[in-house]
Design a protein around this motif. Structure first.
Motif, PDB file in Angstrom:
ATOM      1  N   ALA A 162       0.817  -1.212   0.000  1.00  0.00           N
ATOM      2  CA  ALA A 162       0.000   0.000   0.000  1.00  0.00           C
ATOM      3  C   ALA A 162       0.851   1.262   0.000  1.00  0.00           C
ATOM      4  N   VAL A 163       0.317   2.286  -0.638  1.00  0.00           N
ATOM      5  CA  VAL A 163       0.877   3.632  -0.550  1.00  0.00           C
ATOM      6  C   VAL A 163       0.476   4.173   0.811  1.00  0.00           C
ATOM      7  N   SER A 164       1.458   4.490   1.653  1.00  0.00           N
ATOM      8  CA  SER A 164       1.143   4.868   3.033  1.00  0.00           C
ATOM      9  C   SER A 164       1.833   6.138   3.510  1.00  0.00           C
ATOM     10  N   LEU A 165       2.601   6.775   2.653  1.00  0.00           N
ATOM     11  CA  LEU A 165       3.416   7.927   3.048  1.00  0.00           C
ATOM     12  C   LEU A 165       3.296   9.021   2.004  1.00  0.00           C
ATOM     13  N   VAL A 166       3.268  10.267   2.462  1.00  0.00           N
ATOM     14  CA  VAL A 166       3.419  11.431   1.586  1.00  0.00           C
ATOM     15  C   VAL A 166       4.733  12.092   1.948  1.00  0.00           C
ATOM     16  N   VAL A 167       5.550  12.375   0.933  1.00  0.00           N
ATOM     17  CA  VAL A 167       6.818  13.070   1.135  1.00  0.00           C
ATOM     18  C   VAL A 167       6.701  14.461   0.524  1.00  0.00           C
ATOM     19  N   ILE A 168       6.959  15.481   1.358  1.00  0.00           N
ATOM     20  CA  ILE A 168       6.898  16.881   0.935  1.00  0.00           C
ATOM     21  C   ILE A 168       8.309  17.355   0.589  1.00  0.00           C
ATOM     22  N   HIS A 169       8.417  18.032  -0.546  1.00  0.00           N
ATOM     23  CA  HIS A 169       9.688  18.557  -1.052  1.00  0.00           C
ATOM     24  C   HIS A 169       9.538  20.047  -1.354  1.00  0.00           C
ATOM     25  N   ASN A 170      10.658  20.698  -1.646  1.00  0.00           N
ATOM     26  CA  ASN A 170      10.619  21.989  -2.313  1.00  0.00           C
ATOM     27  C   ASN A 170      11.584  21.948  -3.482  1.00  0.00           C
ATOM     28  N   ILE A 171      11.282  22.739  -4.488  1.00  0.00           N
ATOM     29  CA  ILE A 171      12.142  22.824  -5.662  1.00  0.00           C
ATOM     30  C   ILE A 171      11.965  24.192  -6.295  1.00  0.00           C
ATOM     31  N   SER A 172      13.055  24.729  -6.798  1.00  0.00           N
ATOM     32  CA  SER A 172      13.017  25.944  -7.606  1.00  0.00           C
ATOM     33  C   SER A 172      14.188  25.865  -8.582  1.00  0.00           C
ATOM     34  N   LEU A 173      13.905  26.246  -9.809  1.00  0.00           N
ATOM     35  CA  LEU A 173      14.937  26.238 -10.847  1.00  0.00           C
ATOM     36  C   LEU A 173      14.879  27.534 -11.617  1.00  0.00           C
ATOM     37  N   ALA A 179      -3.284  26.543   0.454  1.00  0.00           N
ATOM     38  CA  ALA A 179      -4.699  26.383   0.080  1.00  0.00           C
ATOM     39  C   ALA A 179      -4.876  25.279  -0.958  1.00  0.00           C
ATOM     40  N   ALA A 180      -3.872  25.037  -1.779  1.00  0.00           N
ATOM     41  CA  ALA A 180      -3.913  23.938  -2.750  1.00  0.00           C
ATOM     42  C   ALA A 180      -3.444  22.624  -2.132  1.00  0.00           C
ATOM     43  N   LEU A 181      -2.502  22.707  -1.188  1.00  0.00           N
ATOM     44  CA  LEU A 181      -1.949  21.497  -0.580  1.00  0.00           C
ATOM     45  C   LEU A 181      -2.992  20.747   0.238  1.00  0.00           C
ATOM     46  N   TRP A 182      -3.821  21.455   0.996  1.00  0.00           N
ATOM     47  CA  TRP A 182      -4.791  20.770   1.868  1.00  0.00           C
ATOM     48  C   TRP A 182      -5.757  19.882   1.084  1.00  0.00           C
ATOM     49  N   PRO A 183      -6.432  20.392   0.051  1.00  0.00           N
ATOM     50  CA  PRO A 183      -7.323  19.485  -0.691  1.00  0.00           C
ATOM     51  C   PRO A 183      -6.560  18.382  -1.426  1.00  0.00           C
ATOM     52  N   LEU A 184      -5.315  18.658  -1.805  1.00  0.00           N
ATOM     53  CA  LEU A 184      -4.502  17.623  -2.440  1.00  0.00           C
ATOM     54  C   LEU A 184      -4.208  16.498  -1.452  1.00  0.00           C
ATOM     55  N   LEU A 185      -3.800  16.853  -0.246  1.00  0.00           N
ATOM     56  CA  LEU A 185      -3.570  15.835   0.787  1.00  0.00           C
ATOM     57  C   LEU A 185      -4.865  15.091   1.128  1.00  0.00           C
ATOM     58  N   ASP A 186      -5.966  15.816   1.192  1.00  0.00           N
ATOM     59  CA  ASP A 186      -7.257  15.166   1.457  1.00  0.00           C
ATOM     60  C   ASP A 186      -7.567  14.127   0.376  1.00  0.00           C
ATOM     61  N   ALA A 187      -7.340  14.494  -0.882  1.00  0.00           N
ATOM     62  CA  ALA A 187      -7.630  13.587  -1.991  1.00  0.00           C
ATOM     63  C   ALA A 187      -6.730  12.349  -1.946  1.00  0.00           C
ATOM     64  N   VAL A 188      -5.456  12.555  -1.655  1.00  0.00           N
ATOM     65  CA  VAL A 188      -4.531  11.424  -1.574  1.00  0.00           C
ATOM     66  C   VAL A 188      -4.945  10.497  -0.428  1.00  0.00           C
ATOM     67  N   GLN A 189      -5.315  11.089   0.709  1.00  0.00           N
ATOM     68  CA  GLN A 189      -5.774  10.285   1.851  1.00  0.00           C
ATOM     69  C   GLN A 189      -7.061   9.523   1.539  1.00  0.00           C
ATOM     70  N   ALA A 190      -7.911  10.099   0.716  1.00  0.00           N
ATOM     71  CA  ALA A 190      -9.166   9.433   0.373  1.00  0.00           C
ATOM     72  C   ALA A 190      -8.925   8.212  -0.520  1.00  0.00           C
ATOM     73  N   ARG A 191      -7.856   8.227  -1.286  1.00  0.00           N
ATOM     74  CA  ARG A 191      -7.581   7.115  -2.213  1.00  0.00           C
ATOM     75  C   ARG A 191      -6.667   6.056  -1.612  1.00  0.00           C
ATOM     76  N   TYR A 192      -5.735   6.463  -0.757  1.00  0.00           N
ATOM     77  CA  TYR A 192      -4.715   5.553  -0.233  1.00  0.00           C
ATOM     78  C   TYR A 192      -4.721   5.565   1.294  1.00  0.00           C
ATOM     79  N   PRO A 193      -4.289   4.485   1.930  1.00  0.00           N
ATOM     80  CA  PRO A 193      -4.225   4.443   3.399  1.00  0.00           C
ATOM     81  C   PRO A 193      -2.983   5.171   3.932  1.00  0.00           C
ATOM     82  N   ILE A 194      -2.988   6.483   3.786  1.00  0.00           N
ATOM     83  CA  ILE A 194      -1.836   7.296   4.214  1.00  0.00           C
ATOM     84  C   ILE A 194      -1.763   7.286   5.735  1.00  0.00           C
TER      85      ILE A 194
END
Length: 187
Positions: free
Chosen positions: A27-38, A131-146
């Protein structure tokens, strides 16, 4: 937010990266947060998108010559304005964490969803990004057992520092109290 086949999220921009592989069983059980700029510490432009699509021009900036041959991807990229771009379906293994470990499990790419925030270790992230991250995390949690959310710095300590000290871990803890967080940010 609804999901399409192979873990593609509706309502976000899709740019399919060639940098992915099959997930091993489990199962997908982890979310990893990164930052990037180029280039580093510069925002805007489409350099990150080109990097994840293997289209980065090594002659466009001196730094790009050092990374242009890397094959890297993340599942999601959240721009400063809150726009979300998906590069790899979440049912697939994106190449975002590299040599990594969470708890007793190595190879975090095998069981995690990678979210890149346009940013750096030295500047706060924008309100639009959260404001974009929260619904994204909610959606990922709804699909996978994070079960947990961690930073790249937590799964690859000593090698990586992102998402950096400006990331609001307290907000993550407040919004998602049931998720395991790194010990130093959960307190």
């Amino acid at each position: 937010m609804n999901w399409q086949a192979d873990g593609w999220l509706q309502g976000v921009t899709w740019l399919a990266s060639p940098n992915f592989g099959e997930r091993p069983a489990g199962a997908v059980s982890l979310v990893v947060i990164h930052n990037i700029s180029l280039p580093p510490d510069e925002f805007g432009g489409d350099w990150v998108e080109k990097f994840f699509l293997n289209q980065l021009d090594p002659a466009a900036h001196p730094y790009f010559a050092t990374i242009a041959d890397l094959q890297v991807s993340a599942h999601f990229y959240v721009r400063r304005d809150g726009r979300v771009i998906q590069f790899v379906g979440c049912d697939q293994r994106a190449w975002h964490a590299g040599n990594s470990c969470w708890g007793e499990r190595d190879n975090c790419n095998d069981y995690s969803v990678g979210i890149e925030l346009e940013g750096s270790d030295t500047q706060p992230f924008s309100g639009a990004q959260y404001a974009a991250l929260w619904p994204l995390l909610d959606a990922v949690q709804a699909r996978y057992p994070i079960a947990a959310v961690a930073g790249h710095c937590h799964v690859a300590p000593g090698r990586k520092s992102d998402p950096g000290p400006c990331f609001d871990w307290a907000a993550v803890a407040a919004r998602y109290p049931a998720l395991a967080l790194p010990a130093e940010v959960a307190a």
